[in-house]
Every structure is written in C-alpha cells, then in structure tokens.
Write a protein that holds these residues in place. Structure first.
Motif, PDB file in Angstrom:
ATOM      1  N   ASN A   1      23.073  67.567  38.338  1.00  0.00           N
ATOM      2  CA  ASN A   1      23.328  68.844  37.677  1.00  0.00           C
ATOM      3  C   ASN A   1      22.374  69.875  38.262  1.00  0.00           C
ATOM      4  O   ASN A   1      21.169  69.843  38.004  1.00  0.00           O
ATOM      5  CB  ASN A   1      23.116  68.706  36.165  1.00  0.00           C
ATOM      6  CG  ASN A   1      23.521  69.954  35.387  1.00  0.00           C
ATOM      7  OD1 ASN A   1      23.218  71.071  35.787  1.00  0.00           O
ATOM      8  ND2 ASN A   1      24.200  69.745  34.265  1.00  0.00           N
ATOM      9  N   ASP A   2      22.888  70.769  39.064  1.00  0.00           N
ATOM     10  CA  ASP A   2      22.047  71.750  39.747  1.00  0.00           C
ATOM     11  C   ASP A   2      21.356  72.704  38.774  1.00  0.00           C
ATOM     12  O   ASP A   2      20.274  73.215  39.050  1.00  0.00           O
ATOM     13  CB  ASP A   2      22.869  72.560  40.751  1.00  0.00           C
ATOM     14  CG  ASP A   2      23.331  71.726  41.932  1.00  0.00           C
ATOM     15  OD1 ASP A   2      22.684  70.689  42.205  1.00  0.00           O
ATOM     16  OD2 ASP A   2      24.342  72.090  42.571  1.00  0.00           O
ATOM     17  N   LYS A   3      21.973  72.946  37.618  1.00  0.00           N
ATOM     18  CA  LYS A   3      21.395  73.882  36.653  1.00  0.00           C
ATOM     19  C   LYS A   3      20.174  73.290  35.941  1.00  0.00           C
ATOM     20  O   LYS A   3      19.170  73.965  35.741  1.00  0.00           O
ATOM     21  CB  LYS A   3      22.445  74.295  35.625  1.00  0.00           C
ATOM     22  CG  LYS A   3      23.559  75.159  36.207  1.00  0.00           C
ATOM     23  CD  LYS A   3      24.538  75.585  35.125  1.00  0.00           C
ATOM     24  CE  LYS A   3      25.636  76.478  35.710  1.00  0.00           C
ATOM     25  NZ  LYS A   3      26.619  76.898  34.661  1.00  0.00           N
ATOM     26  N   THR A   4      20.259  72.008  35.563  1.00  0.00           N
ATOM     27  CA  THR A   4      19.166  71.387  34.813  1.00  0.00           C
ATOM     28  C   THR A   4      18.207  70.612  35.708  1.00  0.00           C
ATOM     29  O   THR A   4      17.093  70.293  35.302  1.00  0.00           O
ATOM     30  CB  THR A   4      19.725  70.411  33.755  1.00  0.00           C
ATOM     31  OG1 THR A   4      20.386  69.324  34.425  1.00  0.00           O
ATOM     32  CG2 THR A   4      20.710  71.121  32.837  1.00  0.00           C
TER      33      THR A   4
ATOM     34  N   GLN B   1      18.584  64.915  40.483  1.00  0.00           N
ATOM     35  CA  GLN B   1      18.231  65.618  41.725  1.00  0.00           C
ATOM     36  C   GLN B   1      18.164  64.679  42.928  1.00  0.00           C
ATOM     37  O   GLN B   1      18.475  65.060  44.056  1.00  0.00           O
ATOM     38  CB  GLN B   1      16.891  66.336  41.558  1.00  0.00           C
ATOM     39  CG  GLN B   1      16.477  67.169  42.754  1.00  0.00           C
ATOM     40  CD  GLN B   1      15.156  67.890  42.521  1.00  0.00           C
ATOM     41  OE1 GLN B   1      14.526  67.731  41.468  1.00  0.00           O
ATOM     42  NE2 GLN B   1      14.740  68.685  43.490  1.00  0.00           N
TER      43      GLN B   1
END
Length: 334
Positions: free
Chosen positions: A248-251, A255
């Motif tokens: 999830n790139d937002k949270t 990663q």
C-alpha cells in the motif's frame, strides 16, 4: 566523528558530552572499508586491523586457530528468503506467456519442496545457518517452535505438484540475487537453481552487486528474488507489516513485499496486532497470521544466517543478534 572519507576511512572519537555510561577504554575507532573478503581476513590475521565482519564461513576455523585472533559466532535475527511475483497476470521474465505460474499455490509449494535446505546448510553455509519455516527466527516475539517446521524436501512430491498445476515440463524464469549483501548469497542462489532443475525449472540467474540489485527489485522489476530481513523491533509485527501485508503506497504497508503477495485476512490481523496491548491476544493473532502465510506459501523461507565476527584477542566486544556493534562496549585489553 572527527574524519569522514567515504569509501576510505571514518574516524570516531569519544564524545565527552554523551549522556550515558561508556563501558569502553577506546579513545578512537577507525572504520576502514575493505571490499575483498580475503583481504579483510588477511588484515585481521596480520594484526593490521583489530576487528572485522563478516568472516567468510570458510575462514572461521582459520581465524579461530590463529594465535592472535578469535572468531565470535552467534545467531542472527536476519531471515533469508525467496519471493515471487504473485500480482502480474504474466511474469516479466519467464517462458510462460499469458499467465503467471506463481499465482498457483501448487507451484509455490513445489518450489519450496524442491529446495534442499539441509544441503545448502552443509555445503554452502558450512553449517553456519539455521533452516527456517517462518519469516522470523527465535528471539523475535511471536516466533514459536510449533510453527517453525519446514515442509519436507521431496522432489517427487514437487514434480507431482508441478504436473497438477499444468507444468509437467517445468518452465524458465529469471531469478534476481545479490552477490555481496548476505552470507554466500550468490552461492545460495546457485544451489537453489540447481535444486529447481530437478523439477524441470530452468533458472536464469542474474546475480549482481547490491548497488544495482536493490534499486531493481525495490521497483518490483523482478519475477523471483532473494532477500534478507531483520525485524528491528524484535517483534513479528515488523516482518508482517513490511514483508507480508498487501503493498500500500499510501500507508507504506508491504513496502518490502516485492512480489506483492496479498491476503486480506492477514492484512486485517496485522492491523489489529499493531494496536493490541494484551500479549496473549497479540501472540494468538500473530500465530494465526503466520499460519495464513504458511498455508498460502506466501514466500519461501530459507534460513537464519549466522553472525561471524573476527577480532584480535586483545579486543573485548559484545555481539548482538541484530548485527549491531556498539562502540561504547568495545574495550582494549591492557
């Protein structure tokens, strides 16, 4: 720090204003990068340097038997594992067109059971590894011996799984691997490639220096890769959140889940684990999350590598399982 020459030497000196106790009599520490492992070992044995790490596994006995040096060997928290692209509908680097074999759990399980981890421990790691079934090792909160039981090495079972999945003749796939980041990383990948050839999988091994390897895999430009991970928090949530959650790139979750393995139930549990303060409930959720990942064969865990430092017998130091070497605990015998 008194002097900094990147790639050449860095000189550290005692800080008289340090807030805590310094349990060391060293007044100065000089860090000198020596790229070649054999040169590092030679420098230690000759007395040119006092401490080095890591000691190549094949040189541990030599360092230990040298009159003026000793090898400091202990378990490391780092887990070495293999990841697979489970998101793309077609792998970037494979002979299989129009579909992604790694989306099939039978293929992932076949790869797992085709890897002779005890053989890798004996021949590649010279006994300096601990085969694992989990993405974390002993010493990490949430690890249990009950779950840390690998699937058996079974080439025939792996061949059967490949046939059931529709790949009786195997396929080709590229494998990305560093050759200067983890202990014997390049050799591990070579051994895995040889193992997988027994189930008709042809590995196109792409081993390279960490300087070019990590930028490539961190942008997920890979189909099959090797990675190592040390939970800096000594807790399982760290590995679950970084390696096993849906990216999830937002949270920032997932990663380092570079193959984009994703199970919503594991995500839900990991979210709850991050805020649960009741230790019993938290451990139960960690166990459940780990079991989901095990059943999914989300990654292929290999082993925890062993730490091996070399030191002059006149130096006292403390080895931590996270591979940190605090200067405040280094002393010179008078």
């Amino acid at each position: 720090m008194r002097e900094r020459q990147p790639g050449v030497r860095t000189v550290f000196v005692r800080n008289p204003r340090y807030w805590g106790k310094i349990e060391s009599n060293a007044q100065e520490v000089i860090f000198t990068p020596i790229a070649n492992p054999a040169t590092r070992v030679a420098a230690l044995l000759s007395g040119e340097i006092d401490v080095m790490e890591p000691v190549p596994v094949q040189d541990i006995a030599r360092v230990e038997s040298n009159p003026g040096t000793r090898a400091i060997v202990g378990p490391e928290l780092r887990t070495i594992f293999l990841g697979m692209d489970q998101k793309r509908d077609e792998l970037l680097y494979s002979s299989v067109k129009g579909k992604n074999p790694f989306k099939d759990v039978r293929v992932r399980k076949a790869f797992y059971q085709a890897i002779d981890i005890e053989g890798i421990k004996k021949t590649v790691m010279r006994g300096q590894s601990r085969p694992t079934a989990l993405m974390v090792g002993p010493g990490i909160n949430g690890w249990t011996a009950e779950q840390d039981k690998r699937l058996p090495y079974d080439v025939e079972a792996a061949r059967k799984l490949m046939a059931e999945a529709g790949y009786p003749n195997g396929f080709e796939v590229a494998m990305n691997c560093p050759n200067d980041r983890y202990v014997n990383d390049g050799q591990i990948c070579q051994a895995v490639a040889a193992n997988l050839s027994k189930i008709n999988v042809k590995i196109n091994l792409q081993a390279e220096t960490k300087g070019t390897y990590f930028p490539k895999i961190l942008r997920r430009d890979t189909s099959f890769y090797l990675l190592g991970w040390t939970p800096s928090t000594y807790g399982a949530h760290n590995a679950l959140n970084a390696l096993m959650r849906c990216p999830n790139d937002k949270t920032g979750a997932g990663q380092f889940n570079l193959g984009s393995y994703c199970n919503p139930k594991l995500d839900e549990l990991t979210e709850k684990i991050g805020s649960e303060t009741d230790q019993a409930k938290r451990n139960a959720m960690i166990k459940e999350a780990f079991q989901i990942h095990i059943d999914d064969v989300g990654h292929l865990p290999l082993h925890q590598q062993t730490l091996a430092w070399g030191a002059s017998k006149k130096v006292e130091l403390t080895q931590l399982a996270d591979n940190y070497m605090p200067f405040k605990w280094i002393s010179i015998r008078k």
